[in-house]
Design a protein around this motif. Structure first.
Motif, short mmCIF file in Angstrom:
data_model
loop_
_atom_site.label_atom_id
_atom_site.label_comp_id
_atom_site.label_asym_id
_atom_site.label_seq_id
_atom_site.Cartn_x
_atom_site.Cartn_y
_atom_site.Cartn_z
N LEU A 90 0.85 -1.19 0.00
CA LEU A 90 0.00 0.00 0.00
C LEU A 90 0.89 1.24 0.00
O LEU A 90 0.86 2.05 -0.91
CB LEU A 90 -0.93 -0.01 1.22
CG LEU A 90 -1.84 1.21 1.36
CD1 LEU A 90 -2.84 1.27 0.20
CD2 LEU A 90 -2.57 1.19 2.69
N ARG A 91 1.69 1.38 1.04
CA ARG A 91 2.69 2.45 1.11
C ARG A 91 3.53 2.26 2.37
O ARG A 91 3.18 1.47 3.26
CB ARG A 91 2.04 3.84 1.09
CG ARG A 91 1.21 4.19 2.31
CD ARG A 91 0.59 5.58 2.19
NE ARG A 91 -0.27 5.68 1.02
CZ ARG A 91 -1.57 5.40 1.03
NH1 ARG A 91 -2.15 4.98 2.15
NH2 ARG A 91 -2.30 5.52 -0.05
N VAL A 92 4.59 3.04 2.47
CA VAL A 92 5.41 3.12 3.68
C VAL A 92 5.03 4.40 4.42
O VAL A 92 4.99 5.48 3.82
CB VAL A 92 6.92 3.16 3.34
CG1 VAL A 92 7.75 3.39 4.60
CG2 VAL A 92 7.35 1.87 2.66
N TYR A 93 4.73 4.27 5.69
CA TYR A 93 4.46 5.43 6.54
C TYR A 93 5.71 5.72 7.36
O TYR A 93 6.19 4.85 8.09
CB TYR A 93 3.27 5.16 7.47
CG TYR A 93 1.95 5.05 6.76
CD1 TYR A 93 1.10 6.16 6.65
CD2 TYR A 93 1.52 3.85 6.19
CE1 TYR A 93 -0.12 6.08 6.00
CE2 TYR A 93 0.30 3.76 5.53
CZ TYR A 93 -0.51 4.87 5.44
OH TYR A 93 -1.72 4.78 4.79
N TRP A 94 6.22 6.94 7.25
CA TRP A 94 7.46 7.33 7.92
C TRP A 94 7.10 8.37 8.98
O TRP A 94 6.71 9.49 8.68
CB TRP A 94 8.43 7.92 6.90
CG TRP A 94 9.78 8.32 7.41
CD1 TRP A 94 10.17 9.56 7.83
CD2 TRP A 94 10.95 7.49 7.52
NE1 TRP A 94 11.49 9.55 8.21
CE2 TRP A 94 12.00 8.30 8.02
CE3 TRP A 94 11.20 6.15 7.25
CZ2 TRP A 94 13.29 7.79 8.24
CZ3 TRP A 94 12.48 5.66 7.47
CH2 TRP A 94 13.51 6.46 7.96
N TYR A 95 7.20 7.99 10.26
CA TYR A 95 6.79 8.86 11.36
C TYR A 95 8.01 9.49 12.01
O TYR A 95 8.93 8.80 12.45
CB TYR A 95 6.02 8.05 12.41
CG TYR A 95 4.77 7.39 11.87
CD1 TYR A 95 3.55 8.06 11.89
CD2 TYR A 95 4.83 6.11 11.32
CE1 TYR A 95 2.41 7.46 11.39
CE2 TYR A 95 3.69 5.51 10.81
CZ TYR A 95 2.49 6.19 10.84
OH TYR A 95 1.36 5.59 10.33
N ASP A 96 7.99 10.82 12.06
CA ASP A 96 9.15 11.52 12.62
C ASP A 96 8.64 12.75 13.37
O ASP A 96 7.45 13.07 13.34
CB ASP A 96 10.10 11.93 11.49
CG ASP A 96 11.54 12.10 11.95
OD1 ASP A 96 11.80 11.97 13.17
OD2 ASP A 96 12.41 12.34 11.09
N GLY A 97 9.56 13.43 14.05
CA GLY A 97 9.21 14.63 14.78
C GLY A 97 9.80 15.86 14.11
O GLY A 97 10.85 15.79 13.47
N ALA A 98 9.13 16.99 14.26
CA ALA A 98 9.63 18.26 13.72
C ALA A 98 9.05 19.39 14.54
O ALA A 98 7.92 19.30 15.02
CB ALA A 98 9.24 18.42 12.25
N ARG A 99 9.81 20.43 14.71
CA ARG A 99 9.33 21.57 15.49
C ARG A 99 8.14 22.21 14.77
O ARG A 99 8.22 22.52 13.58
CB ARG A 99 10.44 22.58 15.70
CG ARG A 99 11.62 21.99 16.46
CD ARG A 99 12.55 23.06 17.00
NE ARG A 99 13.73 22.43 17.60
CZ ARG A 99 13.76 21.85 18.79
NH1 ARG A 99 12.65 21.81 19.51
NH2 ARG A 99 14.86 21.30 19.26
#
Length: 317
Positions: A99-108
């Motif tokens: 389906l897809r790759v979900y890339w979870y990250d943090g950002a200000r």
């Protein structure tokens, strides 16, 4: 001769024959419909998605290859490692489509960095951002993972979910997806001493896989000129024992009792074993300062800090 001129038993027999024919016709139509549905199901490929906690990947891969979890000390070839994850999933689920790759990250303020923009432009990749606090720690990522994983499983959009992360907070996301019939596969990166994935998470998933140094090495490059600025030196030497970390948690509790008062901490007891998010974050930050070690990627040590904290509080009240 119509039915009204027939004897009663002849009229009933004719009606029964008509009703039976209608029932048989209905059964035949139902069987045809079921046959078509089953044929469509048989020809519809299963679908999988990959959910990546980027903070975990950076911390675990950085520590394994470069000896540090500080992102400024090394470069991660995100495109390369994402493609490697996709290829690995393709071999494990040969009859399934991505389906897809979900890339979870943090950002200000959830504003994409240049690196995150580049990742978002990759095909079949969706970047989802939580906040990044003053201590460069992600907030809200676990809830994003749970929301996406549960929603896709509920709508039968995926049959298999690959989860790359280690936080115990992801257990609820796994349980939710499994409740809708999806299978969840936990992938991790080899830990340098101990574990970097929570045991409750390992217990809940349907399968596990760990990537070693040889897998990660091509995607991590240490920056030779990097020098930390006003940051504690990277932890050197062995990772502290769980009991030592537990003692640090108790030490923080003792300090808080003196500084914040018994009434303030007594209010936490009804919530055992869970701490409010802000309190838990403060506890971990103070413990990291005392240990001289980032607890990111050390789910077992974070639990030890919390256990020690609760041990001390429960002895006092």
């Amino acid at each position: 001769m119509n039915d009204q001129h027939l004897p009663p038993h002849h009229r009933e027999t004719g009606a029964d024959t008509t009703d039976l024919a209608a029932v048989l016709a209905g059964i035949e139509r139902t069987n045809e419909l079921l046959t078509r549905v089953l044929a469509e199901v048989a020809t519809t490929p299963s679908t999988h998605a990959v959910f990546v906690d980027a903070g975990y990947v950076y911390a675990a891969a950085g520590r394994l290859v470069a000896g540090t979890e500080d992102r400024r000390a090394f470069e991660l070839d995100a495109e390369g490692i994402i493609e490697a994850f996709i290829d690995k999933a393709r071999t494990i689920f040969p009859d399934s489509r991505l389906l897809r790759v979900y890339w979870y990250d943090g950002a200000r303020r959830r504003i994409h960095t240049a690196e995150q923009q580049g990742i978002a432009e990759l095909p079949d990749v969706k970047v989802r951002l939580g906040n990044l606090n003053a201590n460069n720690q992600q907030k809200g990522v676990d809830s994003l993972i749970r929301s996406d994983l549960e929603s896709l499983a509920r709508h039968r959009a995926i049959s298999d979910a690959v989860l790359i992360g280690g936080d115990e907070d992801l257990v609820s996301a796994v349980e939710a997806a499994q409740g809708y019939g999806a299978r969840v596969h936990l992938w991790g990166i080899e830990a340098v001493g101990g574990r970097n994935q929570a045991e409750p998470l390992l217990w809940e998933v349907d399968s596990q896989r760990t990537f070693d140094l040889d897998f990660c090495k091509p995607y991590v490059t240490r920056r030779a000129a990097y020098e930390p600025l006003s940051e504690p030196a990277p932890h050197r030497g062995p990772v502290p024992a769980r009991e030592d970390v537990r003692f640090v948690g108790a030490r923080v509790a003792a300090q808080w009792l003196g500084a914040r008062g018994r009434d303030t901490l007594a209010d936490l007891l009804p919530g055992h074993p869970y701490l409010p998010g802000a309190v838990d974050q403060e506890l971990l930050v103070e413990a990291e300062g005392l240990l001289g070690l980032s607890l990111r990627g050390h789910a077992d040590l974070r639990r030890a800090v919390r256990d020690g904290f609760w041990d001390h509080l429960r002895m006092q009240f």
